[in-house]
Design a protein around this motif. Sequence first.
Motif, short mmCIF file in Angstrom:
data_model
loop_
_atom_site.label_atom_id
_atom_site.label_comp_id
_atom_site.label_asym_id
_atom_site.label_seq_id
_atom_site.Cartn_x
_atom_site.Cartn_y
_atom_site.Cartn_z
N ILE A 5 -18.39 -15.15 1.87
CA ILE A 5 -18.25 -14.80 3.29
C ILE A 5 -16.81 -14.45 3.63
O ILE A 5 -16.54 -13.44 4.30
CB ILE A 5 -18.73 -15.97 4.18
CG1 ILE A 5 -20.24 -16.23 4.00
CG2 ILE A 5 -18.39 -15.70 5.65
CD1 ILE A 5 -21.13 -15.16 4.54
N TYR A 6 -15.88 -15.26 3.14
CA TYR A 6 -14.47 -14.97 3.42
C TYR A 6 -14.02 -13.68 2.72
O TYR A 6 -13.31 -12.86 3.30
CB TYR A 6 -13.59 -16.14 2.98
CG TYR A 6 -13.37 -17.17 4.06
CD1 TYR A 6 -12.36 -17.02 5.00
CD2 TYR A 6 -14.17 -18.30 4.14
CE1 TYR A 6 -12.16 -17.96 6.00
CE2 TYR A 6 -13.99 -19.25 5.15
CZ TYR A 6 -12.97 -19.07 6.08
OH TYR A 6 -12.78 -19.99 7.07
N GLY A 7 -14.44 -13.52 1.48
CA GLY A 7 -13.99 -12.35 0.72
C GLY A 7 -14.58 -11.05 1.23
O GLY A 7 -13.90 -10.02 1.25
N GLU A 8 -15.83 -11.10 1.67
CA GLU A 8 -16.52 -9.87 2.06
C GLU A 8 -16.32 -9.52 3.53
O GLU A 8 -16.38 -8.35 3.90
CB GLU A 8 -18.01 -10.01 1.75
CG GLU A 8 -18.80 -8.73 1.90
CD GLU A 8 -18.29 -7.60 1.03
OE1 GLU A 8 -18.40 -6.43 1.47
OE2 GLU A 8 -17.78 -7.85 -0.07
N VAL A 61 -7.90 -18.36 5.40
CA VAL A 61 -7.68 -18.37 3.96
C VAL A 61 -6.20 -18.63 3.69
O VAL A 61 -5.32 -18.02 4.31
CB VAL A 61 -8.08 -17.02 3.34
CG1 VAL A 61 -7.97 -17.07 1.83
CG2 VAL A 61 -9.51 -16.67 3.73
N SER A 62 -5.90 -19.54 2.77
CA SER A 62 -4.52 -19.83 2.39
C SER A 62 -3.96 -18.66 1.58
O SER A 62 -4.70 -17.76 1.16
CB SER A 62 -4.45 -21.10 1.56
OG SER A 62 -5.13 -20.90 0.32
N ASP A 63 -2.66 -18.67 1.35
CA ASP A 63 -2.05 -17.63 0.52
C ASP A 63 -2.67 -17.62 -0.87
O ASP A 63 -2.91 -16.55 -1.46
CB ASP A 63 -0.54 -17.85 0.41
CG ASP A 63 0.18 -17.54 1.72
OD1 ASP A 63 -0.41 -16.84 2.56
OD2 ASP A 63 1.31 -18.02 1.90
N ARG A 64 -2.92 -18.81 -1.39
CA ARG A 64 -3.57 -18.91 -2.71
C ARG A 64 -4.96 -18.28 -2.67
O ARG A 64 -5.37 -17.55 -3.58
CB ARG A 64 -3.66 -20.38 -3.12
CG ARG A 64 -4.35 -20.61 -4.47
CD ARG A 64 -4.63 -22.09 -4.67
NE ARG A 64 -5.34 -22.33 -5.92
CZ ARG A 64 -6.10 -23.39 -6.15
NH1 ARG A 64 -6.23 -24.32 -5.20
NH2 ARG A 64 -6.71 -23.55 -7.30
N GLY A 65 -5.70 -18.59 -1.59
CA GLY A 65 -7.04 -18.05 -1.45
C GLY A 65 -7.04 -16.54 -1.30
O GLY A 65 -7.88 -15.84 -1.87
N LYS A 66 -6.09 -16.01 -0.49
CA LYS A 66 -6.00 -14.56 -0.31
C LYS A 66 -5.76 -13.85 -1.64
O LYS A 66 -6.36 -12.80 -1.92
CB LYS A 66 -4.86 -14.23 0.65
CG LYS A 66 -5.15 -14.57 2.10
CD LYS A 66 -3.95 -14.27 2.97
CE LYS A 66 -4.20 -14.69 4.41
NZ LYS A 66 -3.00 -14.49 5.26
N LYS A 67 -4.91 -14.44 -2.46
CA LYS A 67 -4.60 -13.83 -3.75
C LYS A 67 -5.85 -13.79 -4.62
O LYS A 67 -6.14 -12.78 -5.27
CB LYS A 67 -3.48 -14.60 -4.45
CG LYS A 67 -2.95 -13.94 -5.71
CD LYS A 67 -1.72 -14.64 -6.22
CE LYS A 67 -1.15 -13.92 -7.43
NZ LYS A 67 0.07 -14.58 -7.94
N ARG A 68 -6.61 -14.88 -4.64
CA ARG A 68 -7.82 -14.92 -5.45
C ARG A 68 -8.85 -13.92 -4.94
O ARG A 68 -9.50 -13.22 -5.73
CB ARG A 68 -8.40 -16.34 -5.45
CG ARG A 68 -9.76 -16.48 -6.14
CD ARG A 68 -9.78 -15.99 -7.57
NE ARG A 68 -8.94 -16.74 -8.44
CZ ARG A 68 -9.29 -17.82 -9.12
NH1 ARG A 68 -10.51 -18.29 -9.02
NH2 ARG A 68 -8.43 -18.41 -9.92
#
Length: 275
Positions: free
Chosen positions: A10-13, A67-74
Amino acid sequence: MKPQSMLFTIYGEYVRHYGSEIWIGSLTKLMGEFGLSEPAVRAAISRMLRQGWLESRKVGNRSFYSVSDRGKKRLEEAAARIYKVETDVWDGKWCIASYNIPEERRALRDQLRKELGWMGFGMLTTSTWISPNNLSDRVKDLTEAHEITEYVEIFTSEHMGWSNPKQLVQKCWDIDEINEKYKAFIDAYREEYEQLSAKLSNGEEVPDSHCFVEKTKLVHQYRKFLFIDPDLPQELLPELWLGKEADQLFQNYYQLLNPGAIRFFETVYEAAPSA
């Protein structure tokens, strides 16, 4: 569907294209379309907060999650592979990661193996992993983040023998198994795609909520190939490779579902009021 895995989808799409932040009420309603309860969603969010994938903030009595910076990168790395374009001609070089992590840091060693596999590395020996793609910068970032640089070495090298490149691929990845999973994906979604295409061609109305659910499930299933497909260059693929057919089916079905899915998301999505 596991709630945490679906949250990544959901966050990625969707959410990352709308400022990467969403109200918990919107999120639970979206997840509810897949039969996931509010307690299950909240529990998954708590785990993702602890793991550093999400961040939270309160506005009044409402909770918003970003989304955290780590999450955004992933998510960006995943999107680049899901919606990939044709790669350049392979230069014949291999990226090699070798490590020797002490037993007392076994958990980190296991985590490193999972991350290398997700990136697209294949295990040549227990502590030596290879990829035909230049992933050295990502390995450096990973080892620095886990503070294990003293235990890991990275090389770019030519293979001098004895296996030929395709034989080397067979040693490091189960290509037949990957092909079987692509076949299963094609078998599962070809008929659905053809049915929807026929409906739209005939001018039949398809509910936006249906498009949202089906598109999200499509991406969710296709995203699993990130964990098993090493994204090999054309020169190293077998003659019978179903990845191309599966990718084309994914893209075609995605394009049919996307407009309605976005419309539904926008009716549910609520961002935090600006400062």
